[in-house]
Design an enzyme around this catalytic site. Structure first.
Site, PDB file in Angstrom:
ATOM      1  N   ASP A  61       0.837  -1.208   0.000  1.00 13.86           N
ATOM      2  CA  ASP A  61       0.000   0.000   0.000  1.00 13.86           C
ATOM      3  C   ASP A  61       0.870   1.256   0.000  1.00 13.86           C
ATOM      4  O   ASP A  61       2.026   1.234   0.421  1.00 13.86           O
ATOM      5  CB  ASP A  61      -0.970   0.006   1.187  1.00 13.86           C
ATOM      6  CG  ASP A  61      -0.278  -0.105   2.538  1.00 13.86           C
ATOM      7  OD1 ASP A  61       0.768  -0.774   2.620  1.00 13.86           O
ATOM      8  OD2 ASP A  61      -0.776   0.502   3.512  1.00 13.86           O
ATOM      9  N   GLU A 126       0.079  -0.902   5.934  1.00  8.63           N
ATOM     10  CA  GLU A 126       1.165  -0.312   6.722  1.00  8.63           C
ATOM     11  C   GLU A 126       0.966   1.182   6.841  1.00  8.63           C
ATOM     12  O   GLU A 126       1.227   1.775   7.877  1.00  8.63           O
ATOM     13  CB  GLU A 126       2.515  -0.612   6.061  1.00  8.63           C
ATOM     14  CG  GLU A 126       3.710  -0.459   7.023  1.00  8.63           C
ATOM     15  CD  GLU A 126       4.244   0.963   7.101  1.00  8.63           C
ATOM     16  OE1 GLU A 126       4.942   1.273   8.070  1.00  8.63           O
ATOM     17  OE2 GLU A 126       3.959   1.777   6.208  1.00  8.63           O
TER      18      GLU A 126
HETATM   19 ZN   LIG Z   1       6.755   2.242   4.031  1.00  9.37          ZN
END
Ligand SMILES: [Zn+2]
Length: 368
Positions: A61, A126
């Site tokens: 992501d 994340e």
């Molecule tokens: Zn990163």
């Protein structure tokens, strides 16, 4: 890598990136396992059953591109210019993922009968809430007794040149969310009111005066920062009835979140103040001790750059905070981070090739 950048995987959407990785890994004899938690897709992929297990970890992501008009090239169209590859995620951290895959491919082709096992732990959560990603995957692995020995995270750790800094730990992050209760009143009749700003001011002063620690060999001193204070109701003749504040600690391994909370609460208890304090723990500090992983990473960097990397615990938090508590040695080595999360994010194309060689060397040093 271009295939990955072209996929607009704005957190927590993976946008098919993990499939690209899984397909390449399957061809090398990796067993792929998709772990879906709520709206987050994670990939656990492993080659071999033997220990030790070397795991490459990272995220597909990316943060949103923001106003695309401000970019010199379309954020999800990888663009090569002046030796750099531009695009959202090019540095954080799709180049790291691409380098890992190619390093693993080269290593397995040369040493199909290597020692131990290789794995990849890839999340798409994340940059967002980080609740259904690495944290949950590690929980599941722990439940079934699957143990990672060494983990290399591909987060962009480098500052001005590739490999100048590798991260061997991170500070902890603990936030306090505070409400101080008082009695609202007319500014001219303070004896009839109880101003929460006056109550809080000496507490805040004391918190600022405390030397939390002096840091240690690997960590800078613990820092206390107030992020937000609000009170007044917007009228010049009214003192407020309530104050809210938020503060944050970035703390070293001299503290745990429990000892830090207890210390702060002792300060509050020593003052006359009616308050409620809630805590949010983003991550405990972690530190990888000197050993084979740090040796392998330092050697790989030194061989390619001629310099020993600085071993650092600076920067924000990373998914390493979820992997390390399972008893795993974690080191972060990735490209230069100067442009991450910014407009015109980019990475030097040469650095991606060099990073690939470093990763390959790390595998050789650990699994041959
Ligand atoms: Zn990163």
């Amino acid at each position: 890598m271009c295939d990955l950048i072209r996929r607009p995987s704005v957190t927590p959407d993976d946008a098919g990136c993990q499939e690209v990785l899984a397909r390449r890994l399957a061809q090398l004899g990796f067993v792929n396992e998709t772990m879906q938690f709520n709206d987050v897709t994670n990939l656990w992929s492993r080659r071999g059953d033997a220990s030790p297990l070397l795991c490459f970890a990272g995220h597909t992501d990316v943060v949103p591109p923001g106003d695309e008009q401000l970019w010199n090239s379309a954020p999800f169209e990888p663009t090569l210019k002046d030796g750099c590859i531009y695009g959202r995620g090019s540095a954080d951290m799709k180049s790291g993922l691409a380098a890992m895959i190619v390093a693993i491919e080269r290593f397995v082709a040369a040493h199909p009968e290597h020692d131990g096992s290789i794995a990849m732990l890839i999340t798409s959560d994340e940059e967002g809430r980080a609740r259904d990603g690495t944290l949950k995957v590690v929980e599941r692995l722990t439940e079934r007794g699957e143990r990672i020995d060494w983990c290399v995270l591909g987060e962009p750790s480098s500052e001005s040149a590739l490999g100048d800094i590798v991260r061997i730990g991170r500070r902890g992050s603990l936030s306090g969310i505070l409400t101080v209760r008082g009695v609202q009143g007319h500014v001219a009749y303070p004896q009839l009111a109880d101003n929460p700003i006056r109550r809080f001011a000496p507490v805040l002063d004391e918190l600022h005066r405390i030397e939390w620690d002096q840091g240690n060999d690997y960590f800078p001193p613990t820092s206390f920062q107030v992020v937000d204070v609000r009170a007044g109701i917007g009228a010049p003749n009214v003192t407020p009835g309530e104050l809210t504040a938020r503060f944050n600690f970035r703390y070293s391994t001299e503290w745990t979140h429990e000892t830090l909370k207890a210390r702060v609460e002792r300060v509050f208890e020593s003052h006359e103040i009616d308050y409620e304090l809630n805590w949010h723990l983003s991550g405990e500090p972690f530190l990888t001790q000197p050993g084979r992983l740090i040796d392998a990473v330092s050697t790989a960097v030194a061989e390619r750059t001629g310099r020993n990397p600085e071993l650092s615990t600076g920067g924000g938090t990373s998914d390493g905070r979820f992997i390390s508590p399972a008893g795993v040695d974690v080191v972060e080595l990735g490209p230069v981070n100067a442009s991450i999360h910014k407009v015109d994010e980019h990475v030097r194309a040469d650095d991606v090739l060099e990073l690939t060689r470093m990763y390959q060397r790390i595998i050789e040093l650990l699994l041959l």
